[in-house]
Structures are given as C-alpha cells and as structure tokens.
Design a protein around this motif. Structure first.
Motif, PDB file in Angstrom:
ATOM      1  N   ALA A 179       1.700 -43.395   8.484  1.00 60.81           N
ATOM      2  CA  ALA A 179       1.107 -42.320   7.689  1.00 60.81           C
ATOM      3  C   ALA A 179       1.549 -42.429   6.223  1.00 60.81           C
ATOM      4  N   HIS A 180       2.811 -42.817   5.996  1.00 63.70           N
ATOM      5  CA  HIS A 180       3.323 -42.986   4.627  1.00 63.70           C
ATOM      6  C   HIS A 180       2.540 -44.074   3.888  1.00 63.70           C
ATOM      7  N   ASP A 181       2.267 -45.203   4.554  1.00 63.28           N
ATOM      8  CA  ASP A 181       1.499 -46.285   3.930  1.00 63.28           C
ATOM      9  C   ASP A 181       0.097 -45.834   3.581  1.00 63.28           C
ATOM     10  N   GLU A 182      -0.522 -45.013   4.458  1.00 61.11           N
ATOM     11  CA  GLU A 182      -1.876 -44.547   4.188  1.00 61.11           C
ATOM     12  C   GLU A 182      -1.899 -43.636   2.964  1.00 61.11           C
ATOM     13  N   ARG A 183      -0.853 -42.779   2.788  1.00 69.05           N
ATOM     14  CA  ARG A 183      -0.802 -41.908   1.627  1.00 69.05           C
ATOM     15  C   ARG A 183      -0.649 -42.719   0.335  1.00 69.05           C
ATOM     16  N   LEU A 184       0.169 -43.788   0.376  1.00 67.47           N
ATOM     17  CA  LEU A 184       0.322 -44.641  -0.810  1.00 67.47           C
ATOM     18  C   LEU A 184      -0.992 -45.305  -1.194  1.00 67.47           C
ATOM     19  N   ALA A 185      -1.734 -45.745  -0.182  1.00 66.61           N
ATOM     20  CA  ALA A 185      -3.015 -46.397  -0.443  1.00 66.61           C
ATOM     21  C   ALA A 185      -4.000 -45.431  -1.068  1.00 66.61           C
ATOM     22  N   GLU A 186      -3.973 -44.149  -0.638  1.00 69.43           N
ATOM     23  CA  GLU A 186      -4.871 -43.155  -1.205  1.00 69.43           C
ATOM     24  C   GLU A 186      -4.495 -42.818  -2.642  1.00 69.43           C
ATOM     25  N   GLN A 187      -3.185 -42.856  -2.956  1.00 70.51           N
ATOM     26  CA  GLN A 187      -2.723 -42.491  -4.293  1.00 70.51           C
ATOM     27  C   GLN A 187      -2.871 -43.611  -5.312  1.00 70.51           C
ATOM     28  N   ALA A 188      -2.988 -44.851  -4.860  1.00 69.31           N
ATOM     29  CA  ALA A 188      -3.027 -46.000  -5.774  1.00 69.31           C
ATOM     30  C   ALA A 188      -4.155 -45.930  -6.790  1.00 69.31           C
ATOM     31  N   PRO A 189      -5.436 -45.618  -6.409  1.00 70.24           N
ATOM     32  CA  PRO A 189      -6.507 -45.559  -7.420  1.00 70.24           C
ATOM     33  C   PRO A 189      -6.212 -44.532  -8.503  1.00 70.24           C
ATOM     34  N   GLU A 190      -5.622 -43.350  -8.095  1.00 71.53           N
ATOM     35  CA  GLU A 190      -5.310 -42.324  -9.075  1.00 71.53           C
ATOM     36  C   GLU A 190      -4.252 -42.817 -10.065  1.00 71.53           C
ATOM     37  N   ARG A 191      -3.210 -43.531  -9.587  1.00 74.99           N
ATOM     38  CA  ARG A 191      -2.182 -44.058 -10.475  1.00 74.99           C
ATOM     39  C   ARG A 191      -2.761 -45.084 -11.434  1.00 74.99           C
ATOM     40  N   MET A 192      -3.692 -45.901 -10.931  1.00 76.02           N
ATOM     41  CA  MET A 192      -4.313 -46.902 -11.800  1.00 76.02           C
ATOM     42  C   MET A 192      -5.113 -46.238 -12.915  1.00 76.02           C
ATOM     43  N   ARG A 193      -5.790 -45.101 -12.594  1.00 76.82           N
ATOM     44  CA  ARG A 193      -6.543 -44.413 -13.630  1.00 76.82           C
ATOM     45  C   ARG A 193      -5.614 -43.817 -14.681  1.00 76.82           C
ATOM     46  N   ARG A 194      -4.467 -43.282 -14.237  1.00 74.46           N
ATOM     47  CA  ARG A 194      -3.537 -42.667 -15.180  1.00 74.46           C
ATOM     48  C   ARG A 194      -2.896 -43.702 -16.105  1.00 74.46           C
ATOM     49  N   THR A 195      -2.576 -44.857 -15.589  1.00 72.84           N
ATOM     50  CA  THR A 195      -1.886 -45.877 -16.390  1.00 72.84           C
ATOM     51  C   THR A 195      -2.838 -46.751 -17.168  1.00 72.84           C
ATOM     52  N   GLY A 196      -4.138 -46.645 -16.907  1.00 71.29           N
ATOM     53  CA  GLY A 196      -5.102 -47.443 -17.646  1.00 71.29           C
ATOM     54  C   GLY A 196      -5.294 -48.830 -17.085  1.00 71.29           C
ATOM     55  N   THR A 197      -4.639 -49.195 -15.997  1.00 71.11           N
ATOM     56  CA  THR A 197      -4.789 -50.514 -15.409  1.00 71.11           C
ATOM     57  C   THR A 197      -6.147 -50.617 -14.728  1.00 71.11           C
ATOM     58  N   VAL A 198      -6.804 -51.757 -14.869  1.00 71.35           N
ATOM     59  CA  VAL A 198      -8.098 -51.962 -14.232  1.00 71.35           C
ATOM     60  C   VAL A 198      -8.022 -53.179 -13.329  1.00 71.35           C
ATOM     61  N   ARG A 199      -8.902 -53.180 -12.327  1.00 71.24           N
ATOM     62  CA  ARG A 199      -8.976 -54.347 -11.447  1.00 71.24           C
ATOM     63  C   ARG A 199      -9.716 -55.475 -12.158  1.00 71.24           C
ATOM     64  N   ALA A 200      -9.483 -56.686 -11.693  1.00 67.24           N
ATOM     65  CA  ALA A 200     -10.143 -57.857 -12.281  1.00 67.24           C
ATOM     66  C   ALA A 200     -11.652 -57.690 -12.216  1.00 67.24           C
ATOM     67  N   GLY A 201     -12.324 -57.945 -13.339  1.00 66.76           N
ATOM     68  CA  GLY A 201     -13.771 -57.859 -13.380  1.00 66.76           C
ATOM     69  C   GLY A 201     -14.296 -56.510 -13.821  1.00 66.76           C
TER      70      GLY A 201
ATOM     71  N   PRO B 106     -14.784 -53.283 -16.337  1.00 65.85           N
ATOM     72  CA  PRO B 106     -14.724 -53.104 -17.796  1.00 65.85           C
ATOM     73  C   PRO B 106     -13.633 -52.132 -18.189  1.00 65.85           C
ATOM     74  N   HIS B 107     -13.097 -52.314 -19.406  1.00 64.20           N
ATOM     75  CA  HIS B 107     -12.094 -51.397 -19.928  1.00 64.20           C
ATOM     76  C   HIS B 107     -12.764 -50.201 -20.587  1.00 64.20           C
ATOM     77  N   ALA B 108     -12.059 -49.098 -20.625  1.00 66.63           N
ATOM     78  CA  ALA B 108     -12.615 -47.882 -21.199  1.00 66.63           C
ATOM     79  C   ALA B 108     -12.770 -47.991 -22.712  1.00 66.63           C
ATOM     80  N   SER B 109     -11.942 -48.797 -23.366  1.00 63.25           N
ATOM     81  CA  SER B 109     -11.989 -48.941 -24.821  1.00 63.25           C
ATOM     82  C   SER B 109     -11.289 -50.242 -25.211  1.00 63.25           C
ATOM     83  N   PRO B 110     -11.526 -50.728 -26.457  1.00 61.58           N
ATOM     84  CA  PRO B 110     -10.793 -51.922 -26.916  1.00 61.58           C
ATOM     85  C   PRO B 110      -9.286 -51.731 -26.876  1.00 61.58           C
ATOM     86  N   LEU B 111      -8.816 -50.494 -27.178  1.00 63.41           N
ATOM     87  CA  LEU B 111      -7.380 -50.229 -27.140  1.00 63.41           C
ATOM     88  C   LEU B 111      -6.840 -50.373 -25.725  1.00 63.41           C
ATOM     89  N   ALA B 112      -7.622 -49.900 -24.749  1.00 64.02           N
ATOM     90  CA  ALA B 112      -7.198 -50.036 -23.355  1.00 64.02           C
ATOM     91  C   ALA B 112      -7.140 -51.502 -22.944  1.00 64.02           C
TER      92      ALA B 112
END
Length: 243
Positions: free
Chosen positions: A3-25, A27-33
């Motif tokens: 159950a702990h692993d499943e919660r981490l997997a659900e939270q990962a997309p939200e953390r990526m949005r907060r930190t500005g990290t994008v998956r390969a391929g 687009p970035h939100a801005s040139p600064l990003a």
C-alpha cells in the motif's frame, strides 16, 4: 508495504509538477523551465554553453584590417625549432615588424577605447547641450533617449538608483574613429605602412556632434550595452601593412 508503494506512485506526478521536472519528450512550460531542467540534468556548464550558442546565432563578425597578426609578416615564432615546425626558414632574416611610433615619432592609436577618453572640455560641452535645469538642489540633464532629467553621479541620491548621467557615442566609438580618421602613410624597411595616430583618434572620439547624454540605466545599459558594436573592434589595431 505494498500500500505504501502505491501511495508513492500516486504522489509522483504531483511532485513532478511542483518541481517542474518533465518526462522525456514532454514540452516544457516555458524557456525558463527548460533551462532549469537542463541545469538539473546536465549541470551549469551545459546551460552556459546553450545560452552562449544562442547569443552567437546571427552575429556577423566585422572584417578587421590587416594587422600584424593577420599579415604575411607576422606570427613568426622566436624559437628556431618552432619556426621549422611552422614552415619558416630560421636562416632567412626576420620580416619587418609593424612600428609602434609614426614617422615623426607620433604616438599611434592602440585601436581600443582605452587611450581616447573624453577630455574635460568635451564633457562640459556635451552637458551644456543636454538642456540642463536646476532641480532638487542640483543641476540635472536631459537623457536623449527617454527625456528624463537626471543628475551626475556625484550629485545622485539613493532615490535616483542608476539613473545618472553617462556620455554616449551616437555611433559606436571605434567604428566612428576608423571610418573618419585621417590616416598617415609612410615606409618601414621599404614597405608601406598605414596608421591612425592617437591624437587623431582622440579628436574624433571627442567629436561632440557624435555624443549625447543618456541614463546609465536603463537607456545606456542592459541589452544595448551587451550588444555594443564597439566590442567587435577592441582587438583591432590601428596600424597595419598597406599591402
């Protein structure tokens, strides 16, 4: 544990949005990003290299006069071993070098801004032509670009920020001197030499018809200063072989 692993997997997309990290391929939100992501993945050196390459796109270097470093008489090393390696014959007399003084022992211009600064008379004349007015217990001068009346640096207060007087060349100083100077020509070891004397270069650098008052910031700074055409000329010499 599962159950702990499943919660981490659900939270990962939200953390990526907060930190500005994008998956390969993706687009970035801005040139600064995009730059931020490049810094995180490849380091500061990669960011500097990318920004430098982008600034150079479209720039055309101005052709330099034939100074000693570019002439057929220059670039000969002192060492005999290096001369042989570079195709010179050490037994052949060294070619004549460009002179450091004119035919009447005149000082020759260095080709840079360093030895052709403004005279006190020039500064006084340019300020007098900049619509001076008494204000705030001091004399203020009109910026030729934005029209704001600004003080000299010595009279500035913290409230003025960087809006203080600078004297600026309307046409870049080095190009103006090179295009308008009266050159001198004489012979050195049987070869024609052309040069601009320091006195002639300084006369043109102090030509008040090519000068104006600007704010130090923003009118005479930032992108305008970084792209100044004078920067392309500062390594160009003012004495060269005529042929």
């Amino acid at each position: 544990m599962r159950a702990h692993d499943e919660r981490l997997a659900e939270q990962a997309p939200e953390r990526m949005r907060r930190t500005g990290t994008v998956r390969a391929g993706e687009p970035h939100a801005s040139p600064l990003a995009a730059l931020s992501d490049l810094q995180q993945t490849a380091g500061n050196a990669a960011v500097v290299q990318l920004v430098t390459a982008q600034r150079m796109v479209g720039r055309r270097p101005r052709e330099k006069r034939k100074a000693v470093s570019d002439s057929q008489y220059g670039n000969r090393p002192v060492s005999k071993r290096q001369q042989v390696q570079q195709g010179f014959d050490p037994d052949v007399p060294r070619a004549p070098e460009l002179p450091s003084r004119g035919p009447r022992d005149e000082h020759l211009w260095s080709g840079t801004r360093d030895d052709i600064g403004f005279t006190e008379a020039t500064t006084t004349a340019v300020l007098a032509a900049a619509n001076p007015q008494a204000a705030n217990g001091r004399t203020e001068y009109e910026c030729a670009m934005c029209g704001t009346h600004i003080p000299q640096l010595r009279d500035a207060t913290p409230a003025d920020g960087n809006r203080t007087v600078t004297i600026d060349h309307i046409r870049e100083i080095i190009a103006y001197v090179q295009d308008n100077a009266r050159e001198i020509t004489w012979q050195v070891d049987g070869r024609d030499v052309r040069a601009i004397t320091r006195a002639e270069a300084k006369r043109l650098a102090n030509d008040i018809t090519n000068l104006r008052v600007l704010c130090a910031q923003p009118c005479n700074g930032g992108t305008r200063a970084a792209n100044s055409a004078s920067r392309n000329y500062d390594t160009n010499k003012a004495v060269w072989w005529a042929t």
